[in-house]
Motif scaffolding. Structure first.
Motif, PDB file in Angstrom:
ATOM      1  N   ASP A 813       7.225   7.502   4.916  1.00 34.02           N
ATOM      2  CA  ASP A 813       6.564   7.904   3.830  1.00 34.02           C
ATOM      3  C   ASP A 813       6.720   9.497   3.984  1.00 34.02           C
ATOM      4  N   GLY A 816       8.786  11.159   0.867  1.00 35.54           N
ATOM      5  CA  GLY A 816       8.200  11.589  -0.349  1.00 35.54           C
ATOM      6  C   GLY A 816       7.193  12.383  -0.606  1.00 35.54           C
ATOM      7  N   TYR A 822       2.703  10.574  -5.428  1.00 35.50           N
ATOM      8  CA  TYR A 822       3.133   9.903  -4.311  1.00 35.50           C
ATOM      9  C   TYR A 822       1.764  10.040  -3.135  1.00 35.50           C
TER      10      TYR A 822
END
Length: 877
Positions: A813, A816, A822
């Motif tokens: 992750d 992002g 997000y």
């Protein structure tokens, strides 16, 4: 007693006379050697512009002999001549290295003439590098020195060089004056080669100024001088004369004389291999025969042109190879070992001579002492020479391998260790050819002795494959033959050669790929709307490649323009170009012969052949696909901009439309809570719980809308920064104290390790950044120890680290983290919109704050904010 004294005086006289005779012979021999070395250096200098191989040969011989007799001036001039050869071969680093060696020696012996000669070499080197100002500076220094001497030849040469430097800088009047001076000096010093060059450059000056009659006289004089010179004469001046005479006759309309000059130039190119003006001469011939429709001669000259270029390239490569080998092999081992033998013979003769002297002076202890001194001196001199020979052999910049008659390895030098990956001691006695070339090889040294250059692929002791070039020389020591291999590692050269061949193919295809062709026309034919002379590529671009030659005369260039306005545009461009004598570069929208819409890039230049004859020429590039692509990009950009406007309007409208009902909901819920408080209900906690949940969700939705609006304003550039001075410690304490998360009593621990009291920044934007990052550190580490905030300072920046010990960010992750909406996959159940970090990133960019996030899932996250101390300077950078 008197008789004894007389005998002693006679003996001493004979002894002194013998010593003086020996010294005189030695001095005489040295002076003869110096004279030979100077002659070799003069030959090398004279050949440096006409035959690099000869120039290098004489320079190497001069250097070898100068080193042998320790003749400093001879060594320096040899290095200077080697520098000239390197420079002419475009090896500028080596050229400057050799000229520096020469300068060091000349300065050591305080030889001002030698230093001035080095300035000439530096002037030529910088000229080849295109550094006209530096070339001018060094040629001027040399000119200023030699004008004070009586050397007419050097006066003339330096005047010529200084004039050429001014010619390169377009200082035509002063250049012309100096060329005339150099011409007079060349005639006084009987240097026809220099005279020819001066006349040629004077002709080019007159030609450039449009004074064709004067130019013709000068070029004719230069051409006539060439008839009296040998094949080693000045090459540039000769070809310049023939080519420019042809152009003068062309301007006068005398095509017969023009062709005569061009054909003579081609004959000289064929006879002597001169590389100058080949392109110009053949282009003129081919264009002329194409214009008169003699396609057979066009074909013949085109083939000859291609063959000459190919031959010149091959000769060039061969010359470069020979020069490279000669430069690397600055010491010929055969000469070294022959010299060793010769030195041994000289020593034997010295011993014989000394023996005769001993017989004469055997009765005097005085001569015995002198003899011992001579012997000791000679011993140390021989020892020094032997050490020098060993040093040259061991430190030579190429591989030197000594083989027996059968090809067995005797010894090799240090450079060979690197090439073959091993020392000669380990391979002594093994057959060189079987060991490195092939186990089945039957080669012997004698097989390659008479072959100038032999190329092999070898496998070294450490398993590497290399390509080598080998030459072989045989010599004798004490009557026994052995062979010396001079080996050049050609792996890189071969690789570059293959790469060059590849690029040559690419180059040949580049015009076709880029859709570029050439055109040429006279200004009068342009006014008459006649088609220019165009290449096959341009014919393809205009789609007239299938038109028969006899029908080409019916086509006018105006046929390809779609409006009178476009024609007038080109007329204006051509008029400006001819009136201002400047190049042009325009893009035109045309209609092809087949009626298709096309775009071209039209580039051209102007050449004044005479007052009434103006030549226009240049290139045409098909840019239809580029224009189509640009149009498509512009259309997409326009649509993108429209979508962005619609998005902004929608966000503003949606925010407004959402806020009205949200305000109504909030007000209504609060009224419900007030009325519920007035009613005595049995279980009011249940209703309070639901109304509070509604208010929380409304608050959450409002914060999301605030984040979206703020992000949109930032992206649209509507957020303005207001820089002011903040007190750092109190600012950070305020941020920390005002952060409260429901149900979390923890406070971050603040450590400040900086003496900085004040900082210039935007306090509102920085406050938002800090608040968001610190809130995240608490929110995502619930139930763990308190986050730590460390503040420290280096020379240019303040760094703020916010370290928490919470859930961390998964590796998948991290890419992002700064994207809008997000959220990491491990944040389920923790409230958030996914807008916080994206807004932080935008704000940080506005005030030049760098953000770094270092996180490990399950261990925690460290966010580092780096703030510049001098915000204005950093923003400017």
């Amino acid at each position: 007693m008197r008789i004894l004294k007389t005998v002693l005086v006679v003996v001493l006289f004979i002894c002194g006379f013998s010593i003086i005779d020996l010294l005189a012979n030695e001095i005489s021999t040295e002076l003869k050697s110096y004279s030979v070395i100077d002659s070799l250096n003069d030959l090398s200098r004279d050949y440096s512009f006409v035959d690099n191989i000869k120039a290098l040969k004489y320079a190497n011989e001069a250097l070898e002999q100068a080193l042998e007799v320790d003749y400093k001036r001879g060594q320096a001039f040899a290095f200077r001549n080697m520098s000239s050869v390197y420079s002419s071969q475009d090896s500028y680093a080596e050229s400057v290295d050799y000229i520096n060696r020469a300068l060091n020696i000349f300065e050591e012996i305080q030889d001002e003439e030698g230093i001035a000669n080095c300035y000439i070499s530096l002037g030529h080197t910088f000229d080849r590098l295109g550094e006209d100002s530096l070339s001018y500076e060094y040629h001027k220094k040399a000119y200023d020195f030699f004008q004070k001497t009586d050397n007419l030849n050097r006066k003339g040469i330096t005047a010529h060089n200084f004039a050429r430097a001014q010619f390169q800088l377009s200082q035509l009047e002063t250049s012309k004056s100096l060329f005339q001076k150099a011409l007079i000096l060349s005639e006084e010093s009987n240097n026809p080669q220099l005279s020819s060059s001066c006349l040629s450059y004077l002709g080019e000056i007159e030609f450039g100024l449009g004074r064709l009659d004067e130019a013709e006289k000068l070029f004719e004089r230069s051409r006539n001088i060439f008839n009296d010179l040998g094949s080693d004469a000045q090459k540039y001046a000769t070809m310049s004369s023939f080519y420019h005479l042809a152009m003068i006759y062309k301007a006068d309309g005398n095509q017969k004389r023009m062709i005569e000059m061009l054909e003579k130039a081609i004959q000289i190119i064929d006879d002597f291999g001169f590389p100058y003006f080949i392109n110009e001469v053949y282009n003129e011939l081919i264009d002329y025969y194409y214009e008169v429709g003699d396609l057979e001669k066009v074909k013949i000259n085109t083939q000859q042109y291609a063959e000459i270029l190919t031959n010149l390239n091959q000769e060039n490569l061969k010359d470069r190879t020979n020069i490279a080998l000669d430069l690397i092999q600055s010491r010929d081992l055969e000469k070294v070992y022959t010299e060793k033998i010769r030195t041994s013979e000289i020593n034997e003769k010295i011993v014989e001579a000394n023996a005769r002297v001993i017989k004469v002076l055997i009765f005097t202890s005085f001569f015995l002492a002198i003899f011992l001194i001579v012997i000791i001196y000679q011993f140390f001199r021989n020892k020094k020479n032997s050490a020098a020979i060993r040093s040259i052999y061991e430190n030579a910049g190429t591989a030197l391998v000594l083989l027996s008659n059968d090809g067995e390895i005797i010894k090799w030098n240090k450079f060979s260790n690197k090439l073959f990956g091993d020392s000669s001691e380990k391979l002594a006695g093994k057959n060189f050819f079987k060991e490195f070339i092939s186990k089945e090889s039957t080669l012997k040294p004698s097989d390659i002795e008479n072959s100038y250059l032999n190329e092999y692929e070898i496998t070294t002791s450490d398993g590497k494959t290399k390509e080598i070039s080998v030459s072989c020389s045989r010599t004798f020591v004490n009557g026994s033959p052995f062979y010396v291999l001079f080996i050049l590692d050609a792996s890189e050269f071969k690789r570059l050669q293959r790469l060059n061949d590849f690029y040559q193919i690419i180059l040949e295809k580049s015009n076709e790929i880029a859709k570029i062709g050439t055109w040429e026309m006279s200004y009068s034919s342009f006014l008459n709307e006649e088609m220019p002379i165009i290449s096959s590529q341009v014919m393809e671009i205009l789609e007239i490649d299938e038109v028969l030659p006899e029908n080409m005369k019916e086509i006018k260039w105006t046929n390809f323009f779609n409006s009178e306005e476009s024609i007038q545009k080109l007329m204006v461009v051509f008029e400006d170009a001819t009136s201002k004598n400047q190049a042009f570069d325009i893009e035109l929208n045309l209609v092809s012969y087949k009626g298709n819409d096309i775009w071209i890039r039209f580039i051209g230049s102007v050449e004044f052949l005479s007052k009434t004859d103006i030549r226009l020429f240049g290139t045409v590039q098909d840019i239809t696909e580029v224009k189509t692509g640009i149009k498509l990009i512009e259309e997409n950009l326009s649509r993108e901009q429209e979508l962005n406007k619609l998005k902004s309007r929608f966000i503003s409208m949606a925010s407004h439309e959402f806020r009205t009902p949200l305000a109504t909901i909030t007000t209504s819920v609060e009224l419900i809570q007030m009325n519920l408080a007035k009613l005595a209900l049995p279980n009011p906690q249940i209703l309070d719980k639901h109304t509070l949940s509604v208010l929380n969700q409304v608050d959450r939705l409002e914060k999301t809308l605030d984040g979206i609006l703020m992000l949109e304003k930032t992206i649209q550039g509507k957020i303005e920064t207001t820089i002011s001075t903040i007190e750092l410690e109190s600012f950070l304490n305020e941020v920390v104290e005002n952060i409260n998360l429901p149900g979390d009593e923890r406070k971050p621990i603040l450590n400040i390790e900086s003496d900085l009291s004040e900082l210039n920044t935007d306090p509102n934007l920085l406050h938002h950044i800090m608040e968001n990052v610190i809130s995240n550190s608490l929110k995502y580490s619930k139930g763990k120890e308190s986050p730590i905030i460390n503040v420290f300072q280096d020379m240019d920046n303040i760094s703020i680290e916010i370290q928490d010990f919470g859930i961390g960010i998964p590796e998948s992750d991290k890419s992002g983290m700064f994207n809008s909406f997000y959220r990491a996959k491990n944040t389920a159940g923790i409230k958030g919109t996914g807008l916080g970090l994206s807004i932080v990133k935008e704000f940080a960019t506005l005030i030049n704050v760098d953000i770094e996030i270092d996180s490990t899932e399950g261990e925690g996250t460290k966010v580092t904010l780096t703030l510049p101390l001098d915000l204005d300077t950093n923003r400017a950078n």
